[in-house]
Design an enzyme around this catalytic site. Structure first.
Site, PDB file in Angstrom:
ATOM      1  N   ASN A  11       0.866  -1.185   0.000  1.00  0.00           N
ATOM      2  CA  ASN A  11       0.000   0.000   0.000  1.00  0.00           C
ATOM      3  C   ASN A  11       0.899   1.230   0.000  1.00  0.00           C
ATOM      4  OD1 ASN A  11      -1.763   2.071   0.504  1.00  0.00           O
ATOM      5  ND2 ASN A  11      -2.408   1.345   2.524  1.00  0.00           N
ATOM      6  N   LYS A  13       0.145   4.223  -0.183  1.00  0.00           N
ATOM      7  CA  LYS A  13      -0.469   5.409   0.431  1.00  0.00           C
ATOM      8  C   LYS A  13      -0.218   6.620  -0.488  1.00  0.00           C
ATOM      9  CE  LYS A  13      -0.174   3.153   4.869  1.00  0.00           C
ATOM     10  NZ  LYS A  13      -0.049   3.226   6.319  1.00  0.00           N
ATOM     11  N   HIS A 101      -9.584   1.178   4.960  1.00  0.00           N
ATOM     12  CA  HIS A 101      -8.302   1.355   5.650  1.00  0.00           C
ATOM     13  C   HIS A 101      -8.509   2.300   6.838  1.00  0.00           C
ATOM     14  CE1 HIS A 101      -4.175   2.477   6.526  1.00  0.00           C
ATOM     15  NE2 HIS A 101      -3.807   1.390   5.873  1.00  0.00           N
ATOM     16  N   GLU A 103      -6.833   4.648   7.969  1.00  0.00           N
ATOM     17  CA  GLU A 103      -6.582   6.072   7.686  1.00  0.00           C
ATOM     18  C   GLU A 103      -7.812   6.709   7.051  1.00  0.00           C
ATOM     19  OE1 GLU A 103      -2.868   5.508   5.610  1.00  0.00           O
ATOM     20  OE2 GLU A 103      -1.941   4.922   7.508  1.00  0.00           O
ATOM     21  N   GLU A 173      -5.273  -4.937  10.610  1.00  0.00           N
ATOM     22  CA  GLU A 173      -4.245  -3.914  10.819  1.00  0.00           C
ATOM     23  C   GLU A 173      -4.514  -3.184  12.136  1.00  0.00           C
ATOM     24  OE1 GLU A 173      -2.415  -2.689   6.720  1.00  0.00           O
ATOM     25  OE2 GLU A 173      -3.929  -1.261   7.323  1.00  0.00           O
ATOM     26  N   GLY A 179       2.627   2.379  10.833  1.00  0.00           N
ATOM     27  CA  GLY A 179       3.546   3.505  10.697  1.00  0.00           C
ATOM     28  C   GLY A 179       4.309   3.822  11.970  1.00  0.00           C
ATOM     29  N   SER A 219       3.578  -2.166  10.260  1.00  0.00           N
ATOM     30  CA  SER A 219       5.028  -2.255  10.430  1.00  0.00           C
ATOM     31  C   SER A 219       5.622  -3.606  10.001  1.00  0.00           C
ATOM     32  CB  SER A 219       5.427  -1.914  11.873  1.00  0.00           C
ATOM     33  OG  SER A 219       5.048  -0.584  12.186  1.00  0.00           O
TER      34      SER A 219
END
Ligand code: 13P
Length: 258
Positions: A11, A13, A101, A103, A173, A179, A219
């Site tokens: 991904n 991003k 996701h 985010e 996730e 991150g 991660s």
């Protein structure tokens, strides 16, 4: 026992211009060979602006890298300024679309209801959704991880016909691991993925649950991929930061489960 082919999905991003994207995919393609693609489904999910250049690079170099997108709208067309339709993605030979996701849920207000609509729209165009679920640090500390992921899974899968459900991929996730450089421990990730699989088993049966691919994200890097992939429930990785460098992502694809 059902054999689930591992998947490593990168991904990107909001990273890489369409020109950088060409170089990244060429380098990745140079690193991988037929053995790798046979063993692992390799997917890259560039930003919308790079999909076309990545698609032509994959075609031109005859790579077996598969194309994914990071998001889409739930309608096929219409007055939705700034949005991208699943039909537009399917036309570009996109095979997978990440939906829900964290985010998008946290920063752009996506609800379970919106995620369920997107998942259905992706399926309707013949692509496969990669549905993301996961808990916050606070939820984890309160011991509500299982309830959170079960709720997200139920909201997305409710009422889905079996042949549609069978085309879905799930990514667990944990938000606190994204991150941060701090991945979930392999056992922890394995346990939560088992909770997800067993929860779906209740509604959709053993055959479905045993065939469903559930990825871990948060991660993942060359240094921890092998121990994650050694876990029986973990079927692959949804990789953020470490997929931006084609050498690192190549090493992740070429993990050795030991
Ligand atoms: P990182 O690998 O950077 O933690 O990101 C994970 C992720 O969000 C993939 O979708």
């Amino acid at each position: 026992m059902t054999v689930r082919k591992p998947m490593m999905a990168g991904n990107w991003k909001m990273n890489h211009t369409h020109l950088e994207a060409i170089q990244v995919v060429q380098k990745l393609g140079f690193r991988l060979d037929a053995k790798d693609y046979e063993r692992v489904d390799v997917v890259v999910c560039p930003p919308f602006t790079a999909l076309r250049s990545v698609q032509t690079t994959i075609d031109g170099d005859r790579l077996q890298i598969q194309l994914g997108a990071q998001n889409c709208h739930w309608e096929m067309s219409g007055a939705y300024t700034g949005e991208i339709s699943p039909l537009m993605l399917a036309k570009l030979t996109v095979k997978y679309v990440i939906v829900g996701h964290s985010e998008r849920r946290q920063l752009f207000g996506e609800t379970d209801e919106m995620v369920a609509k997107k998942l259905r729209a992706v399926l309707a165009t013949g692509m496969a959704p990669i549905l993301c679920v996961g808990e916050t640090l606070e939820e984890r500390e309160q011991g509500t991880t299982d309830a959170k992921v079960k709720g997200q899974i139920e909201a997305a899968f409710a009422g889905l016909p079996m042949d549609d459900a069978a085309r879905c991929i799930v990514a667990y996730e944990p938000i606190w691991a994204i991150g941060t450089g701090r991945s979930a421990g392999p056992e922890d990730a394995n346990n939560t993925i088992k909770v997800i699989r067993d929860h779906l088993r209740i509604g959709l049966g053993d055959e479905f649950a045993d065939a469903l691919r559930i990825l871990y994200g948060g991660s993942v890097k060359p240094g921890n991929v092998a121990e994650l992939m050694a876990m029986p429930e973990i079927d692959g990785g949804l990789v953020g930061a470490a997929c931006l460098d084609p050498d690192d992502f190549g090493r992740i694809v070429q993990y050795s489960a030991g």
